[in-house]
Design a protein around this motif. Structure first.
Motif, PDB file in Angstrom:
ATOM      1  N   ALA A 106     -54.921  15.754  17.252  1.00 55.23           N
ATOM      2  CA  ALA A 106     -56.072  15.180  17.944  1.00 55.23           C
ATOM      3  C   ALA A 106     -55.626  14.259  19.075  1.00 55.23           C
ATOM      4  O   ALA A 106     -56.209  14.268  20.169  1.00 55.23           O
ATOM      5  N   LEU A 107     -54.592  13.454  18.842  1.00 51.53           N
ATOM      6  CA  LEU A 107     -54.097  12.560  19.893  1.00 51.53           C
ATOM      7  C   LEU A 107     -53.584  13.345  21.090  1.00 51.53           C
ATOM      8  O   LEU A 107     -53.849  12.989  22.248  1.00 51.53           O
ATOM      9  N   TYR A 108     -52.837  14.408  20.830  1.00 47.46           N
ATOM     10  CA  TYR A 108     -52.357  15.262  21.917  1.00 47.46           C
ATOM     11  C   TYR A 108     -53.531  15.821  22.724  1.00 47.46           C
ATOM     12  O   TYR A 108     -53.500  15.858  23.960  1.00 47.46           O
ATOM     13  N   LEU A 109     -54.554  16.278  22.019  1.00 46.96           N
ATOM     14  CA  LEU A 109     -55.686  16.893  22.697  1.00 46.96           C
ATOM     15  C   LEU A 109     -56.521  15.856  23.435  1.00 46.96           C
ATOM     16  O   LEU A 109     -56.908  16.064  24.594  1.00 46.96           O
ATOM     17  N   GLN A 110     -56.791  14.727  22.805  1.00 50.00           N
ATOM     18  CA  GLN A 110     -57.590  13.679  23.438  1.00 50.00           C
ATOM     19  C   GLN A 110     -56.953  13.184  24.735  1.00 50.00           C
ATOM     20  O   GLN A 110     -57.652  12.849  25.693  1.00 50.00           O
ATOM     21  N   ALA A 111     -55.620  13.168  24.784  1.00 47.93           N
ATOM     22  CA  ALA A 111     -54.918  12.657  25.969  1.00 47.93           C
ATOM     23  C   ALA A 111     -55.103  13.542  27.188  1.00 47.93           C
ATOM     24  O   ALA A 111     -54.785  13.122  28.309  1.00 47.93           O
ATOM     25  N   LEU A 112     -55.615  14.751  27.009  1.00 46.72           N
ATOM     26  CA  LEU A 112     -55.787  15.667  28.137  1.00 46.72           C
ATOM     27  C   LEU A 112     -57.078  15.430  28.910  1.00 46.72           C
ATOM     28  O   LEU A 112     -57.330  16.112  29.905  1.00 46.72           O
ATOM     29  N   HIS A 113     -57.870  14.478  28.484  1.00 49.65           N
ATOM     30  CA  HIS A 113     -59.054  14.093  29.270  1.00 49.65           C
ATOM     31  C   HIS A 113     -58.682  12.828  30.038  1.00 49.65           C
ATOM     32  O   HIS A 113     -58.601  11.746  29.456  1.00 49.65           O
ATOM     33  N   PRO A 114     -58.428  12.932  31.345  1.00 45.73           N
ATOM     34  CA  PRO A 114     -57.898  11.784  32.094  1.00 45.73           C
ATOM     35  C   PRO A 114     -58.745  10.525  31.970  1.00 45.73           C
ATOM     36  O   PRO A 114     -58.201   9.420  31.797  1.00 45.73           O
ATOM     37  N   ARG A 115     -60.061  10.645  32.051  1.00 42.86           N
ATOM     38  CA  ARG A 115     -60.907   9.454  31.974  1.00 42.86           C
ATOM     39  C   ARG A 115     -60.852   8.833  30.578  1.00 42.86           C
ATOM     40  O   ARG A 115     -60.850   7.605  30.438  1.00 42.86           O
ATOM     41  N   ARG A 151     -47.596   1.558  24.052  1.00 40.75           N
ATOM     42  CA  ARG A 151     -46.227   1.847  23.642  1.00 40.75           C
ATOM     43  C   ARG A 151     -45.712   0.865  22.608  1.00 40.75           C
ATOM     44  O   ARG A 151     -44.968   1.240  21.706  1.00 40.75           O
ATOM     45  N   ASN A 152     -46.088  -0.405  22.734  1.00 39.36           N
ATOM     46  CA  ASN A 152     -45.567  -1.406  21.804  1.00 39.36           C
ATOM     47  C   ASN A 152     -46.409  -1.544  20.536  1.00 39.36           C
ATOM     48  O   ASN A 152     -45.959  -2.129  19.558  1.00 39.36           O
ATOM     49  N   ASP A 153     -47.645  -1.013  20.560  1.00 36.27           N
ATOM     50  CA  ASP A 153     -48.499  -1.136  19.377  1.00 36.27           C
ATOM     51  C   ASP A 153     -49.078   0.208  18.969  1.00 36.27           C
ATOM     52  O   ASP A 153     -50.142   0.285  18.365  1.00 36.27           O
ATOM     53  N   ALA A 154     -48.387   1.288  19.313  1.00 33.01           N
ATOM     54  CA  ALA A 154     -48.928   2.611  19.008  1.00 33.01           C
ATOM     55  C   ALA A 154     -49.048   2.830  17.510  1.00 33.01           C
ATOM     56  O   ALA A 154     -50.021   3.417  17.032  1.00 33.01           O
ATOM     57  N   ARG A 195     -54.787   1.812  12.502  1.00 36.08           N
ATOM     58  CA  ARG A 195     -56.172   1.332  12.588  1.00 36.08           C
ATOM     59  C   ARG A 195     -57.146   2.503  12.641  1.00 36.08           C
ATOM     60  O   ARG A 195     -58.234   2.461  12.050  1.00 36.08           O
ATOM     61  N   THR A 196     -56.756   3.557  13.367  1.00 32.72           N
ATOM     62  CA  THR A 196     -57.601   4.753  13.419  1.00 32.72           C
ATOM     63  C   THR A 196     -57.715   5.380  12.037  1.00 32.72           C
ATOM     64  O   THR A 196     -58.804   5.758  11.594  1.00 32.72           O
ATOM     65  N   ALA A 197     -56.584   5.491  11.334  1.00 35.83           N
ATOM     66  CA  ALA A 197     -56.606   6.061   9.982  1.00 35.83           C
ATOM     67  C   ALA A 197     -57.456   5.206   9.047  1.00 35.83           C
ATOM     68  O   ALA A 197     -58.185   5.728   8.192  1.00 35.83           O
ATOM     69  N   ASN A 198     -57.387   3.886   9.204  1.00 36.00           N
ATOM     70  CA  ASN A 198     -58.178   2.990   8.375  1.00 36.00           C
ATOM     71  C   ASN A 198     -59.666   3.170   8.650  1.00 36.00           C
ATOM     72  O   ASN A 198     -60.491   3.174   7.721  1.00 36.00           O
ATOM     73  N   PHE A 199     -60.020   3.367   9.932  1.00 36.62           N
ATOM     74  CA  PHE A 199     -61.423   3.579  10.288  1.00 36.62           C
ATOM     75  C   PHE A 199     -61.943   4.871   9.662  1.00 36.62           C
ATOM     76  O   PHE A 199     -63.017   4.894   9.055  1.00 36.62           O
TER      77      PHE A 199
END
Length: 313
Positions: free
Chosen positions: A36-45, A57-60, A66-70
């Motif tokens: 999902a992260l790979y795919l979501q990154a393909l929408h520039p906006r 990069r420092n808090d990835a 946090r996403t998994a917790n949500f």
């Protein structure tokens, strides 16, 4: 009544009879989340909303957790906990904006079009990886899952009536949005991070041995157009499906109780609240298959149940 009586306790937004309850407990959801992260990154906006508003990069790792917790909270937590988590996400989104470096346009990250892309890329990835890895879902159950997940969309501020409610609608959405997708600098930053996330020197071997395989499998599961945008050749779909199936067998061979000990333990908390019969299991879906609601129920104008959808508040 005892505190584990399912009639006395709050089953949450979905409950043990839902497809969401059974599927989100599957260990392949971690690989699906990376896809999902790979795919979501393909929408520039959409991806700018992440990279311009966080120290990605420092808090990835923190962001991933946090996403998994949500997802765990809204899937297995109480109704109050899920509503609280949704309200927190909406509150954060209203304060954030991103800027298009080409045009100078500033826009809110809570634009419905962006929230819809993030939602569809996420639930589409969950569904694709689960089914290709051998998780037992019939076509009506896949439709029911997407219908259920409109409740998740509501929590982040979307109108459930504007969200794909079955696999046909989801496929049509992806086809419609294709022309907006591109692998810009931000997408390549996400790609670089996911392939080699920063870790301490002692963990580099584990990253190469374990994480590298997870990320490679998640990436390989992307649709062909995503591989083309990232600039790498797409592997044969049949080969990817075999690899996903093998990974599913391996991960599902780990005892569920051991897997669920990982923090924050949403499933174990749900079982403590509702009783051991609430234990998620793909085998329950096989028993439910014959009594599922008819596919397409969610296409009705009121979402199939006029009392179901609530406005965010």
């Amino acid at each position: 009544m005892s505190r584990t009586d399912p009639h006395a306790a709050d089953p949450g937004l979905f409950g043990p009879d839902s497809v969401t309850w059974q599927m989100h407990g599957d260990p392949m959801m971690w690989i699906a989340g990376v896809r999902a992260l790979y795919l979501q990154a393909l929408h520039p906006r959409a991806v700018r909303g992440v990279t311009q508003n966080s120290d990605f990069r420092n808090d990835a790792w923190g962001r991933l957790l946090r996403t998994a917790n949500f997802v765990g909270t809204i899937s297995y937590g109480t109704t109050e906990a899920a509503e609280r988590a949704g309200a927190r996400v909406r509150r954060i989104h209203t304060r954030l904006a991103a800027t298009d470096p080409g045009t100078g346009e500033t826009y809110g990250v809570d634009e419905p079009e962006l929230l819809l892309w993030v939602h569809c890329a996420e639930v589409g990835s969950y569904l694709d990886v689960a089914r290709r890895s051998g998780f037992p879902l019939t076509d009506p159950q896949a439709d029911r899952y997407l219908d259920e997940q409109r409740e998740s969309a509501r929590l982040v501020g979307l109108d459930p009536g504007a969200v794909p409610a079955d696999t046909r609608q989801l496929a049509a959405y992806f086809e419609e949005v294709r022309h907006e997708l591109a692998a810009g600098p931000e997408a390549h930053d996400v790609d670089d991070f996911l392939r080699r996330p920063p870790v301490g020197a002692l963990l580099v071997p584990a990253r190469e041995l374990l994480w590298g395989r997870v990320a490679a499998l998640a990436y390989s599961a992307l649709p062909p157009y995503a591989h083309e945008l990232y600039g790498r050749s797409a592997p044969a779909p049949e080969r990817v499906t075999r690899r996903l199936t093998a990974a599913g067998r391996l991960l599902r061979s780990i005892p569920a109780r051991a897997r669920w000990q990982l923090p924050p333990g949403h499933i174990l908390k749900a079982m403590a609240r509702l009783g051991p019969e609430a234990r998620p299991s793909p085998y329950k879906l096989r028993r439910q298959a014959a009594i599922l609601d008819r596919p397409g129920r969610a296409r009705e104008s009121n979402g199939g149940d006029s009392t179901r959808w609530r406005k965010p508040g």
